[in-house]
Design an enzyme around this catalytic site. Structure first.
Site, PDB file in Angstrom:
ATOM      1  CG  HIS A  85       1.069  -5.051  12.908  1.00 61.90           C
ATOM      2  ND1 HIS A  85       0.428  -4.444  12.236  1.00 61.90           N
ATOM      3  CD2 HIS A  85       2.726  -4.261  12.590  1.00 61.90           C
ATOM      4  CE1 HIS A  85       1.164  -3.678  11.401  1.00 61.90           C
ATOM      5  NE2 HIS A  85       2.469  -3.913  11.322  1.00 61.90           N
ATOM      6  CD  GLU A  86       6.247  -5.658  13.905  1.00 61.85           C
ATOM      7  OE1 GLU A  86       6.821  -6.230  13.170  1.00 61.85           O
ATOM      8  OE2 GLU A  86       6.021  -4.655  13.992  1.00 61.85           O
ATOM      9  CG  HIS A  98       3.834 -11.748   4.209  1.00 57.68           C
ATOM     10  ND1 HIS A  98       3.240 -10.979   3.555  1.00 57.68           N
ATOM     11  CD2 HIS A  98       3.762 -12.627   2.945  1.00 57.68           C
ATOM     12  CE1 HIS A  98       3.178 -11.093   2.157  1.00 57.68           C
ATOM     13  NE2 HIS A  98       3.277 -11.476   1.553  1.00 57.68           N
ATOM     14  CG  HIS A 133       5.316  -7.348   8.936  1.00 54.19           C
ATOM     15  ND1 HIS A 133       4.745  -6.997   8.135  1.00 54.19           N
ATOM     16  CD2 HIS A 133       5.047  -6.321  10.434  1.00 54.19           C
ATOM     17  CE1 HIS A 133       4.014  -5.686   7.928  1.00 54.19           C
ATOM     18  NE2 HIS A 133       4.604  -5.494   9.005  1.00 54.19           N
TER      19      HIS A 133
END
Length: 632
Positions: A423-424, A430, A427
């Protein structure tokens, strides 16, 4: 312009993917090391921002001097294109350096909040933020205050000073400022609203003080009949207890305290809604919702479509609740039964090294370029891995323009932590793609798309794990995890969004927001969403009174839309392979803030202005329900 700390990650992961009991968590906490006992290779390399604290001090002083220089441009930026270019050069240079100053100070503080040196640095950085904002506050009002003819002449002159490759970025930057011109007020009125900011934010301040400092909850007996106090942080873990009596006592105990203050909390929330209505009317918006969505250039139809499609598919959520009721073998399914896993996990220790390998394998559909960036993050200390005394809890991705992103973890050797890494790092990559592809002025991406890359990574990872898992109980556990993401992120956040919309509509039509009217409306929403096979306990009627996000109006819908977009994109990547990956990376991840969020997602192949994008996520949810029923 800073990459935003993804505060919501911490809330959501705490809420629905904790896989160890509260008691086990406390046992582990007793073994937590001091910061100086953590191996260097397991810490983030903040030297990549500043090699020493002395370098930070020099940069801090430079930003302060630049703020003084920026102030001197007040009243001059639209005098000529040359002036505008000179101001923006200083503005961007100062903003980039300030971002590094701010991130370094706060991440040093986050790694050990008991460290007095970095407490001071973070406080100074916060003060500097206010000075920087004050020094640049005149810029947008001057742009908006110029006549159309004046600005067109200045901008044409400005473009003669700009490199060809940078022109699209400035077109986007100034286009966003001018897009909302009709909703900007005179300089005097803007100053008046700015001066009233503290007063207008009072409902949020009051609720935060009440919810974080004043309210206290009763003690209950845990699974071992030992007394334990209910707290905000402990509540979600207690709701996942295998002991149903513990879940019930925690649920009733927490809401009993909110019940005592329901009228005060209703008045506080009503004041927040009235504040929204006041600002919307002042800025000439048709509604509070229109104002909130216009900030990111999101059509109101996107909000409406989300609620309509979710409501059309509530039978799927009702079916899920029936499956949960059957799996838990209870005569009545209560709302304190919805967080405990339907299938108990077989505890397996997963080291950080194993977790990284699982993430790399799970994200292999993203291609070699993405894989190499993941490895770069893993191997070059982008990540602060383990818990230590004083370290900030939860997990986040953060960084500033001009540096690589950073990830804070509090890694435990469990499956939850594997998903947190995926998940992290979603980020982080991105932000990496955005910052390396876009100029500073339009590198930041909107909150509307902030959760897409992270959730897409999780969807790809869980697909890979399910493909590799043959044991039925393990498959059921993973599917349960995935189903809970749908329930808590897509369905629950949409229910929250509908509550906010209804509450604002009630107030806009002159109806009073009282504890009774809010609770009655919220009760009916729970009846609609969870269906007749779920007992809608009276306590849940007051859930509206404890949700901090409701004081940041019309924010939570973005969790649901972002999740829907991520499911659609992950499905597209798995089906189409390299062409879909190229569109996703080049047109979305690299896009940053170069286009509005809807246009960015369209480039990757998902149109969030169409109902089909939400429906495609519902179709995946239905498939998961089929799989779960076959396994139970």
């Amino acid at each position: 312009m800073l990459d935003c700390v993804k505060e919501a990650d911490m809330d959501l992961s705490t809420l629905f993917i904790i896989v160890y009991s509260w008691k086990e968590g406390n046992k582990m906490a007793k073994k937590v090391k001091k910061r100086n006992e953590i191996k260097t290779e397991d810490t983030w390399r903040l030297e990549d921002i500043f090699a020493t604290d002395e370098e930070w001090e020099d940069a801090y002083k430079e930003v302060m001097l630049s703020c003084d220089e920026l102030k001197k441009w007040k009243g001059k930026v639209v005098a000529s294109g040359k002036n505008l270019h000179a101001f923006l050069h200083l503005y961007e240079k100062t903003g980039i350096l300030f971002g590094k100053v701010y991130v370094y100070a706060h991440q040093k503080y986050h790694q050990d909040t008991a460290n007095a040196t970095y407490q001071e640095l973070s406080d100074r950085a916060d003060t500097l933020l206010m000075q920087y904002q004050s020094a640049t506050s005149f810029f947008q009002p001057e742009i908006l205050g110029a006549s159309e003819e004046q600005f067109e002449w200045v901008y044409a002159d400005f473009m003669q000073w700009v490199d060809e490759k940078d022109k699209p970025g400035y077109d986007r930057f100034f286009g966003e400022i001018l897009r909302q011109k009709e909703h900007r007020l005179s300089a005097e009125m803007e100053e008046l609203l700015a001066n009233a900011r503290d007063v207008l934010s009072s409902p949020d301040t009051i609720f935060s003080m009440f919810n974080n400092a004043d309210i206290s909850f009763p003690d209950i007996l845990d699974e071992n009949k030992e007394k334990v106090a209910i707290t905000h942080g402990r509540f979600s873990a207690l709701l996942q207890s295998r002991d149903r009596r513990v879940r019930k006592d925690a649920f009733e105990g927490l809401y009993s305290k909110y019940k005592e203050f329901e009228n005060t909390l209703a008045a506080t929330y009503s004041a927040n809604v009235k504040k929204d209505i006041f600002i919307a009317k002042t800025r000439k918006y048709s509604s509070s919702l229109s104002m909130a969505l216009d900030e990111s250039d999101i059509p109101v139809a996107v909000y409406e479509n989300l609620i309509q499609v979710v409501r059309q598919n509530l039978s799927l959520l009702h079916r899920y609740m029936r499956i949960r009721k059957k799996a838990l073998q209870v005569e009545e399914l209560h709302l304190y039964d919805v967080y405990v896993p339907m299938v108990e996990e077989e505890k397996k220790e997963i080291s950080f090294e194993q977790a990284k390998k699982m993430v790399l394998e799970g994200l292999s559909p993203m291609g070699e370029e993405y894989e190499l960036l993941l490895k770069k993050g893993f191997e070059h200390r982008w990540i602060d891995v383990y818990e230590n005394k004083g370290k900030r809890s939860g997990a986040y991705s953060w960084g500033s323009y001009g540096t690589h992103p950073y990830v804070l973890l509090n890694h435990q050797d469990d499956l939850n932590s594997v998903f947190t890494i995926a998940h992290e790092m979603g980020h982080a990559l991105h932000s990496y793609y955005s910052n390396s592809s876009q100029p500073y002025i339009c590198a930041d991406y909107e909150i509307f798309v902030a959760e897409v890359a992270s959730t897409c990574n999780e969807a790809l990872l869980i697909h890979d794990l399910l493909e590799k898992t043959t044991e039925k109980k393990a498959q059921a556990y993973l599917i349960n995890y995935h189903l809970e993401q749908f329930r808590t992120t897509l369905f629950r956040q949409t229910m929250f969004a509908e509550f906010e919309w209804k509450a604002h509509q009630m107030a806009e039509s002159g109806e009073a927001l009282t504890a009774q009217s809010l609770s009655t409306m919220y009760h009916q929403l729970n009846v609609d969403y969870f269906g007749e096979d779920t007992v809608i306990d009276k306590e849940i009627d007051l859930e509206w009174a404890r949700i901090p996000h409701f004081y940041n109006s019309f924010y939570v819908y973005q969790y649901a839309t972002g999740y829907s977009a991520a499911i659609a994109l992950s499905t597209k990547i798995l089906k189409e392979g390299e062409p879909a990956v190229k569109d996703y990376i080049n047109k979305f991840l690299r896009g940053g803030g170069s286009k509005d969020p809807i246009a960015l997602l369209k480039g990757a192949g998902v149109d969030m202005s169409r109902k089909e994008s939400i429906q495609s996520a519902m179709d995946v949810f239905e498939t998961l329900l089929d799989q779960m029923e076959a396994l139970l």
